[in-house]
Design a protein around this motif. Structure first.
Motif, PDB file in Angstrom:
ATOM      1  N   TYR A   1     -46.915  67.746 -14.631  1.00 12.75           N
ATOM      2  CA  TYR A   1     -45.570  67.512 -14.108  1.00 12.75           C
ATOM      3  C   TYR A   1     -45.441  68.318 -12.825  1.00 12.75           C
ATOM      4  O   TYR A   1     -46.062  69.366 -12.665  1.00 12.75           O
ATOM      5  CB  TYR A   1     -44.480  67.945 -15.092  1.00 12.75           C
ATOM      6  CG  TYR A   1     -44.869  69.001 -16.098  1.00 12.75           C
ATOM      7  CD1 TYR A   1     -45.230  70.287 -15.708  1.00 12.75           C
ATOM      8  CD2 TYR A   1     -44.878  68.709 -17.454  1.00 12.75           C
ATOM      9  CE1 TYR A   1     -45.580  71.246 -16.631  1.00 12.75           C
ATOM     10  CE2 TYR A   1     -45.227  69.672 -18.396  1.00 12.75           C
ATOM     11  CZ  TYR A   1     -45.583  70.935 -17.974  1.00 12.75           C
ATOM     12  OH  TYR A   1     -45.931  71.876 -18.891  1.00 12.75           O
ATOM     13  N   LEU A   2     -44.605  67.842 -11.907  1.00  8.47           N
ATOM     14  CA  LEU A   2     -44.510  68.594 -10.652  1.00  8.47           C
ATOM     15  C   LEU A   2     -43.727  69.889 -10.824  1.00  8.47           C
ATOM     16  O   LEU A   2     -43.927  70.846 -10.081  1.00  8.47           O
ATOM     17  CB  LEU A   2     -43.871  67.731  -9.565  1.00  8.47           C
ATOM     18  CG  LEU A   2     -44.783  66.648  -8.980  1.00  8.47           C
ATOM     19  CD1 LEU A   2     -44.276  66.200  -7.637  1.00  8.47           C
ATOM     20  CD2 LEU A   2     -46.223  67.096  -8.865  1.00  8.47           C
ATOM     21  N   GLU A   3     -42.829  69.919 -11.795  1.00  9.79           N
ATOM     22  CA  GLU A   3     -42.053  71.138 -12.008  1.00  9.79           C
ATOM     23  C   GLU A   3     -42.794  72.057 -12.971  1.00  9.79           C
ATOM     24  O   GLU A   3     -42.982  71.712 -14.132  1.00  9.79           O
ATOM     25  CB  GLU A   3     -40.694  70.794 -12.638  1.00  9.79           C
ATOM     26  CG  GLU A   3     -39.850  72.011 -12.948  1.00  9.79           C
ATOM     27  CD  GLU A   3     -38.753  71.725 -13.980  1.00  9.79           C
ATOM     28  OE1 GLU A   3     -38.983  70.947 -14.921  1.00  9.79           O
ATOM     29  OE2 GLU A   3     -37.656  72.270 -13.831  1.00  9.79           O
TER      30      GLU A   3
ATOM     31  N   LEU B   1     -47.615  63.998  -4.395  1.00 14.40           N
ATOM     32  CA  LEU B   1     -47.836  63.525  -5.760  1.00 14.40           C
ATOM     33  C   LEU B   1     -46.519  63.185  -6.442  1.00 14.40           C
ATOM     34  O   LEU B   1     -45.487  63.810  -6.201  1.00 14.40           O
ATOM     35  CB  LEU B   1     -48.550  64.601  -6.580  1.00 14.40           C
ATOM     36  CG  LEU B   1     -49.949  64.975  -6.089  1.00 14.40           C
ATOM     37  CD1 LEU B   1     -50.505  66.106  -6.946  1.00 14.40           C
ATOM     38  CD2 LEU B   1     -50.879  63.761  -6.109  1.00 14.40           C
ATOM     39  N   CYS B   2     -46.582  62.168  -7.298  1.00 13.50           N
ATOM     40  CA  CYS B   2     -45.471  61.861  -8.193  1.00 13.50           C
ATOM     41  C   CYS B   2     -46.088  61.546  -9.532  1.00 13.50           C
ATOM     42  O   CYS B   2     -47.023  60.752  -9.619  1.00 13.50           O
ATOM     43  CB  CYS B   2     -44.681  60.652  -7.688  1.00 13.50           C
ATOM     44  SG  CYS B   2     -43.428  60.139  -8.894  1.00 13.50           S
ATOM     45  N   ARG B   3     -45.594  62.167 -10.589  1.00 15.50           N
ATOM     46  CA  ARG B   3     -46.172  61.943 -11.906  1.00 15.50           C
ATOM     47  C   ARG B   3     -45.374  60.925 -12.713  1.00 15.50           C
ATOM     48  O   ARG B   3     -45.800  60.515 -13.773  1.00 15.50           O
ATOM     49  CB  ARG B   3     -46.213  63.283 -12.648  1.00 15.50           C
ATOM     50  CG  ARG B   3     -47.055  63.308 -13.901  1.00 15.50           C
ATOM     51  CD  ARG B   3     -48.498  62.892 -13.688  1.00 15.50           C
ATOM     52  NE  ARG B   3     -49.379  63.528 -14.658  1.00 15.50           N
ATOM     53  CZ  ARG B   3     -50.659  63.187 -14.816  1.00 15.50           C
ATOM     54  NH1 ARG B   3     -51.194  62.219 -14.083  1.00 15.50           N
ATOM     55  NH2 ARG B   3     -51.411  63.813 -15.697  1.00 15.50           N
ATOM     56  N   CYS B   4     -44.199  60.548 -12.235  1.00 18.54           N
ATOM     57  CA  CYS B   4     -43.311  59.721 -13.072  1.00 18.54           C
ATOM     58  C   CYS B   4     -43.309  58.246 -12.719  1.00 18.54           C
ATOM     59  O   CYS B   4     -43.237  57.405 -13.595  1.00 18.54           O
ATOM     60  CB  CYS B   4     -41.875  60.214 -12.959  1.00 18.54           C
ATOM     61  SG  CYS B   4     -41.630  61.937 -13.330  1.00 18.54           S
ATOM     62  N   THR B   5     -43.292  57.923 -11.437  1.00 17.21           N
ATOM     63  CA  THR B   5     -42.949  56.553 -11.040  1.00 17.21           C
ATOM     64  C   THR B   5     -44.143  55.646 -10.825  1.00 17.21           C
ATOM     65  O   THR B   5     -43.960  54.442 -10.637  1.00 17.21           O
ATOM     66  CB  THR B   5     -42.186  56.565  -9.703  1.00 17.21           C
ATOM     67  OG1 THR B   5     -43.074  57.050  -8.682  1.00 17.21           O
ATOM     68  CG2 THR B   5     -40.954  57.445  -9.753  1.00 17.21           C
ATOM     69  N   GLY B   6     -45.340  56.215 -10.769  1.00 18.31           N
ATOM     70  CA  GLY B   6     -46.497  55.396 -10.411  1.00 18.31           C
ATOM     71  C   GLY B   6     -46.439  54.938  -8.959  1.00 18.31           C
ATOM     72  O   GLY B   6     -47.161  54.028  -8.581  1.00 18.31           O
TER      73      GLY B   6
ATOM     74  N   VAL C   1     -36.330  56.943  -8.154  1.00 12.59           N
ATOM     75  CA  VAL C   1     -36.153  58.332  -8.581  1.00 12.59           C
ATOM     76  C   VAL C   1     -36.211  58.400 -10.097  1.00 12.59           C
ATOM     77  O   VAL C   1     -35.426  57.738 -10.769  1.00 12.59           O
ATOM     78  CB  VAL C   1     -34.779  58.868  -8.127  1.00 12.59           C
ATOM     79  CG1 VAL C   1     -34.596  60.312  -8.574  1.00 12.59           C
ATOM     80  CG2 VAL C   1     -34.625  58.749  -6.620  1.00 12.59           C
ATOM     81  N   GLN C   2     -37.146  59.151 -10.610  1.00  9.54           N
ATOM     82  CA  GLN C   2     -37.099  59.426 -12.049  1.00  9.54           C
ATOM     83  C   GLN C   2     -36.728  60.891 -12.243  1.00  9.54           C
ATOM     84  O   GLN C   2     -35.552  61.227 -12.134  1.00  9.54           O
ATOM     85  CB  GLN C   2     -38.404  59.019 -12.727  1.00  9.54           C
ATOM     86  CG  GLN C   2     -38.544  57.487 -12.791  1.00  9.54           C
ATOM     87  CD  GLN C   2     -39.603  57.033 -13.771  1.00  9.54           C
ATOM     88  OE1 GLN C   2     -39.871  57.664 -14.783  1.00  9.54           O
ATOM     89  NE2 GLN C   2     -40.221  55.903 -13.473  1.00  9.54           N
ATOM     90  N   CYS C   3     -37.713  61.772 -12.468  1.00  4.71           N
ATOM     91  CA  CYS C   3     -37.313  63.166 -12.650  1.00  4.71           C
ATOM     92  C   CYS C   3     -36.763  63.736 -11.352  1.00  4.71           C
ATOM     93  O   CYS C   3     -35.982  64.677 -11.362  1.00  4.71           O
ATOM     94  CB  CYS C   3     -38.459  64.005 -13.187  1.00  4.71           C
ATOM     95  SG  CYS C   3     -39.607  64.611 -11.939  1.00  4.71           S
ATOM     96  N   GLY C   4     -37.189  63.199 -10.232  1.00  5.43           N
ATOM     97  CA  GLY C   4     -36.619  63.597  -8.956  1.00  5.43           C
ATOM     98  C   GLY C   4     -37.272  64.797  -8.306  1.00  5.43           C
ATOM     99  O   GLY C   4     -36.857  65.218  -7.229  1.00  5.43           O
ATOM    100  N   PHE C   5     -38.287  65.356  -8.949  1.00  6.75           N
ATOM    101  CA  PHE C   5     -38.874  66.578  -8.390  1.00  6.75           C
ATOM    102  C   PHE C   5     -39.672  66.304  -7.123  1.00  6.75           C
ATOM    103  O   PHE C   5     -39.752  67.136  -6.239  1.00  6.75           O
ATOM    104  CB  PHE C   5     -39.749  67.268  -9.442  1.00  6.75           C
ATOM    105  CG  PHE C   5     -39.568  68.756  -9.460  1.00  6.75           C
ATOM    106  CD1 PHE C   5     -38.391  69.316  -9.942  1.00  6.75           C
ATOM    107  CD2 PHE C   5     -40.552  69.613  -8.984  1.00  6.75           C
ATOM    108  CE1 PHE C   5     -38.209  70.691  -9.960  1.00  6.75           C
ATOM    109  CE2 PHE C   5     -40.382  70.989  -8.994  1.00  6.75           C
ATOM    110  CZ  PHE C   5     -39.206  71.528  -9.481  1.00  6.75           C
ATOM    111  N   CYS C   6     -40.252  65.117  -7.040  1.00 12.70           N
ATOM    112  CA  CYS C   6     -41.021  64.768  -5.838  1.00 12.70           C
ATOM    113  C   CYS C   6     -40.124  64.159  -4.775  1.00 12.70           C
ATOM    114  O   CYS C   6     -40.554  63.954  -3.645  1.00 12.70           O
ATOM    115  CB  CYS C   6     -42.128  63.774  -6.184  1.00 12.70           C
ATOM    116  SG  CYS C   6     -41.484  62.145  -6.637  1.00 12.70           S
ATOM    117  N   THR C   7     -38.893  63.797  -5.165  1.00  9.63           N
ATOM    118  CA  THR C   7     -38.029  62.991  -4.298  1.00  9.63           C
ATOM    119  C   THR C   7     -37.746  63.628  -2.936  1.00  9.63           C
ATOM    120  O   THR C   7     -37.860  62.947  -1.907  1.00  9.63           O
ATOM    121  CB  THR C   7     -36.715  62.657  -5.041  1.00  9.63           C
ATOM    122  OG1 THR C   7     -37.052  62.062  -6.299  1.00  9.63           O
ATOM    123  CG2 THR C   7     -35.852  61.704  -4.250  1.00  9.63           C
TER     124      THR C   7
HETATM  125  S1  FES Z   1     -40.026  61.263  -9.944  1.00  8.60           S
HETATM  126 FE1  FES Z   1     -40.926  62.817 -11.177  1.00  8.60          FE
HETATM  127  S2  FES Z   1     -42.534  63.499  -9.931  1.00  8.60           S
HETATM  128 FE2  FES Z   1     -41.796  61.800  -8.843  1.00  8.60          FE
END
Ligand code: FES
Ligand code: FES
Lengths: 155, 766
Positions: free
Chosen positions: B200-202, A137-142, A101-107
């Motif tokens: 970004y997703l948000e 999609l997830c932009r943070c974790t790869g 979990v990074q930003c958590g938006f895709c979580t």
């Molecule tokens: S943790 Fe940021 S989009 Fe997946």
């Protein structure tokens, strides 16, 4: 003004009967009527998986689904994934332990997709996991740690 | 796991610590900007220009205002100070760097999607309907859409009376003409890189309201709560009448560095006196918010037979789009970074950033570094090929080392481990894969980069943190940072816990409120850990001193002998001599000894560089790293599969190995997307890729696992010797990918993204 309709849903085990407009999207009904904001709005066009919820056990994109179309359904959102006593589902635990979990938006979408996958295939290969997450999609974790976390839940 | 140097034994620093913020996220409980509601909240919508270049002749809002449910319709004439600049709370005024833009369009429209009017209404549907009732009369103008064309004399003028060329820089070192005479091989090429989106997703989002004291309070997804000043200036109210709260962000990557919804919300709240919310649609986000600058880069580089670089000449033109925003700053980063992590005796760099009628560009992860990294690293590989050297050999002969000077004269006084990162990255690719079909070719590529962390030193950057210890021994950190999802707040909890000898769960971090948390600057420029980490460490250390002094009295030992850990203060030589932290805190309180400290950390402050020669210091320090890739290319179809990715960085000191590795994983893919597939395609200023169906970013099936290697030199200027990773981790990937493809096919693609079509073209297939 559009006419409203009452729909009957079981959301995270609870019986609810929100009054919705005929063109209301499930994502908005969940977020606005039922205050379940864990389901995310990210693209609104079915391309990111952020709004995924399980309807009768199957993943659907709530941004493309009319609330009236799922009348009578059993819906699981991220808020209902933990056990009734509030303790973590093994997938949630794996996401925490693996740093998935990074930003958590895709979580939320990722965890629900994982639940769906593990229900059908209790020990998926990494390839299968990646294939299953294709639409999320997830932009943070790869994706790296998300794949590992889900893999660790396999038996 | 990072490779450890001999270093002090930390209890918490350098460990894999699950982040406290992740808990709420796996439950779906985190209240992001869009998840927050205020009773009676109106819904806002933005009317955007349909033309990329036009004159606004008239705007009639009468019909929209009459629509039942509409509370306000605003246009430029309702904005007290419509021409404004992004300044980011910098302490030092640096005139030419002000990023001018307009809040709402007037006179000339400068890009398609520019905001023309705002509506606040009782529902989204009513607000949407009202947009359709605003009548704008435009006189379409021809516009200019290519930055090279835009800088020619006689080109269409994007603004009213300013030149299309926003600014230009030079770097001069040695004599580049003489340098090329020393070269046995010279390569020259023009590279083009596209506009890309943060994705970004948000989406951009926020809610604002007027609090009981009449303060405009804005809760929005932002990387910069200190925009409160700029917003107050737009409204013409004093700075302390606007408050910004930053909740957890669903990704930032520089796209939430400029103001997004905040000023619109403030204007509507001010007008209606009611709470207002605004969330962009994805299309709105892609069409009308800032992007990464497209560049055209002409490079010429010379080397001796032995592979030593002798001269480099670069001409950079960046497309700023319709407004200035951060273009001058981004360009300066590119200009300083144009020579890569290499020692080159003769250098000439000329750069310009130019207005066009395209979507505006501004900050995007890497801030001008990925563009020039692609060009420079392509040149290195071309030279290597002509000289019969391997990509690693040529780089090794030219890497800057500690004590060397950049082309700008800046001496690298801290650790420079680029060579080690390259050796290790390449080695980690392991045995080469074999092609799985007769039309497949396997290739490998590496690229190295030197990317700054911390803001430009002439901005005189500062950060503050308040650390306090409560009566029960638990710890609070207050810091006006924005958590973009990279573990920013969590890293401060670790630092405070390390210094004060408590477990991480005893620390609570309060962030992101311009009225209540000490101002700490932006979460941009990979500065957060460096600046706020140092401020937190400084404040925690001051609290520690008070506690240790009191414990020394209680235990009757020399304070020097005392250590902290397990919620105790104890004698390092005789751990049985210990006193509970809670007891020490109470004893301090009884004596009136302060149980908190507010510390300010100041980055080294330097004067502006010399604009004729580029000489001077621009950045506090750099992070060095190398990415290596192995790809397979189908020479019939041009399709590429990425088989292996390795990312190796000197991280200085990982604070949380989970977060640091997470940055390396995510950064590698962010950069790979740039190399492989991402492009905002514009046709005369009109975005042809306004959704994730056209604007593609890497998905889970496009990429393999990223192997990460962290070297810990301890040589960073951050807390405990840490370096910054957020931006550096994404920079070389596109170049490494392009180099790997070129190795596979024996031909070079000079434009990003390296698509199957371009590969086939490079192969002469069409
Ligand atoms: S943790 Fe940021 S989009 Fe997946
Ligand atoms: S928000 Fe539903 S798929 Fe993106």
């Amino acid at each position: 003004m559009m006419t409203k309709r009452r729909v009957t849903l079981t959301v995270n085990g609870e019986h609810v009967e929100p009054l919705v407009e005929a063109n209301a999207l499930l994502v908005n009904v969940l977020r606005e009527e039922l205050q379940l904001t864990g389901t995310k709005y990210c693209c609104g066009t079915g391309q990111c998986g952020g709004c995924t919820v399980l309807v009768n056990g199957e993943p659907i994109l709530s941004c493309l689904t009319l609330a009236v179309a799922v009348d009578g359904a059993d819906i699981l959102t991220i808020e209902g994934v933990a056990k009734p006593d509030g303790s973590l589902d093994p997938i949630q635990e794996a996401f925490l332990d693996h740093g998935a979990v990074q930003c958590g938006f895709c979580t939320p979408g990722m965890i629900l997709m994982a639940k769906d996958l593990l229900a059908h295939d209790p020990s998926p290969s990494e390839e299968r996991i990646r294939e299953h997450l294709r639409g999320n999609l997830c932009r943070c974790t790869g994706y790296h740690r998300i794949v590992k976390a889900i893999g660790s839940c396999g038996q | 796991m990072p490779e450890n140097r001999t270093r002090p034994a930390y209890r918490i620093i350098g460990k894999a610590a699950p982040r406290p913020d992740a808990w709420a996220k796996v439950f779906g409980d985190t209240a992001y900007a869009h998840d927050y509601t205020v009773p009676g909240m109106l819904c806002a919508k933005v009317l955007r220009s349909r033309h990329p270049a036009a004159r606004v002749l008239s705007i009639d809002t009468g019909d929209a205002e009459k629509l039942p449910g509409v509370d306000a319709v605003l246009t430029a004439k309702d904005v007290p100070n419509n021409e404004t600049a992004t300044r980011f709370g910098q302490t030092h005024q640096v005139g030419g760097f002000e990023g001018l833009y307009r809040v709402l369009a007037e006179k000339k429209i400068r890009f398609k999607g520019e905001a023309v009017a705002l509506v606040a209404a009782t529902s989204e549907a009513v607000a949407e309907e009202a947009l359709g009732l605003i009548h704008v009369e435009y006189e379409p103008l021809e516009g200019v859409f290519d930055p090279v064309e835009a800088k020619q004399a006689g080109a269409y003028q994007v603004g009213e009376d300013e030149s299309n060329v926003i600014c230009s820089y030079k770097v001069r070192k040695g004599d580049v003409e003489e340098g090329f005479k020393l070269a046995d091989v010279v390569v020259e090429q023009t590279y083009r890189v596209p506009m890309v989106d943060h994705a970004y997703l948000e989406p951009e989002s926020g809610v604002a309201w007027l609090d009981q004291d009449g303060v405009i309070t804005i809760r929005s997804a932002t990387q910069v709560i200190e925009h409160f000043r700029g917003i107050a200036d737009v409204l013409g109210v004093s700075h302390n009448r606007v408050r910004i709260i930053a909740p957890m962000l669903g990704g930032g990557f520089g796209g939430k560095e400029d103001i997004t919804v905040e000023t619109y919300l403030a204007l509507l709240v001010w007008k209606t006196r009611k709470p207002v919310s605004l969330t962009y649609t994805r299309e709105e986000s892609i069409r009308s918010h800032g992007k990464r600058h497209p560049y055209v880069m002409r490079y010429k580089t010379g080397a001796t037979k032995a592979g030593k670089l002798v001269a480099l000449e670069a001409e950079l033109t960046s497309d700023a789009g319709g407004y200035v925003y951060l273009s001058p700053w981004v360009l300066l980063y590119s200009t300083v970074g144009a020579t890569g992590p290499y020692d080159i005796p003769h250098v000439k760099v000329d750069s310009e950033t130019v207005l066009t009628n395209n979507t505006f560009s501004s900050a995007n992860r890497g801030f001008g570094a990925p563009q020039v990294c692609f060009a420079c690293e392509s040149q290195l590989d071309e030279l290597a090929k002509q000289l019969g050297l391997s990509p690693l050999e040529i780089r090794r002969k030219n890497y800057l080392r500690t004590g060397d000077a950049l082309a700008t004269g800046r001496v690298l006084e801290h650790s420079v481990e680029t060579e080690q990162t390259a050796d290790r990255a390449l080695e980690a690719l392991g045995e080469p894969s074999g092609p799985s079909s007769p039309t497949e070719r396997i290739g490998r590529g590496i690229a190295s980069s030197m990317t700054s962390y911390g803001r430009m030193t002439f901005l005189h950057d500062t950060s503050r943190a308040l650390v306090s210890i409560e009566m029960d021994g638990s710890v609070s950190v207050r810091c006006g940072l924005q958590d973009v999802g990279g573990g920013q707040a969590s890293s401060l909890a670790q630092i405070a816990a390390e210094v004060l000898g408590v477990p991480m769960e005893d620390v609570t971090v309060y962030v992101g409120d311009s009225a209540l948390t000490p101002l700490a600057g932006t979460t941009t420029a990979t500065r957060l850990l460096y600046m706020s980490g140092n401020a937190t460490k400084k404040a925690a250390t001051a609290v520690r001193h008070s506690l240790v002094k009191k414990a020394a009295d209680l235990l009757d030992v020399d304070p020097e002998e005392l250590a902290m850990g397990d919620r105790q203060i104890y004698s390092a030589g005789d751990p049985d001599r210990a006193v509970a932290l809670e007891r020490v805190v109470k004893a301090c309180a009884a004596d009136g000894i302060p149980l908190y400290d507010v510390a300010q950390f100041n980055a080294p402050a330097r004067e502006l560089i010399d604009f004729q020669t580029g000489q001077g210091q621009v950045f506090p320090d750099f992070t060095f790293g190398t990415q290596a890739m192995e790809v397979s290319v189908d020479i019939e179809t041009g399709a590429v599969k990425v088989l292996k990715i390795v990312s190796c960085y000197d991280v200085g000191q990982a604070i949380n190995t989970l977060s640091a590795e997470g940055q390396l994983h995510g950064g590698a893919l962010y950069g790979l997307g740039y190399g492989m597939m991402e492009e905002v395609v514009l046709d005369k200023g009109n975005t042809l890729t306004p959704s994730f169906a056209e604007y593609l970013i890497p998905s889970a099936v496009d990429v393999p696992d990223v192997k990460t290697i962290m070297i810990e030199s301890g040589g960073g200027v951050g807390p405990f010797g840490a370096k910054g990773l957020g931006e550096p981790s994404c920079v070389p990937a596109a170049a490494a990918f392009a180099n790997a493809v070129s190795d596979a096919i024996g031909a070079r693609v000079c434009d990003l993204p390296v698509t199957p079509e371009r590969i086939l073209k490079a192969l002469g297939r069409f």
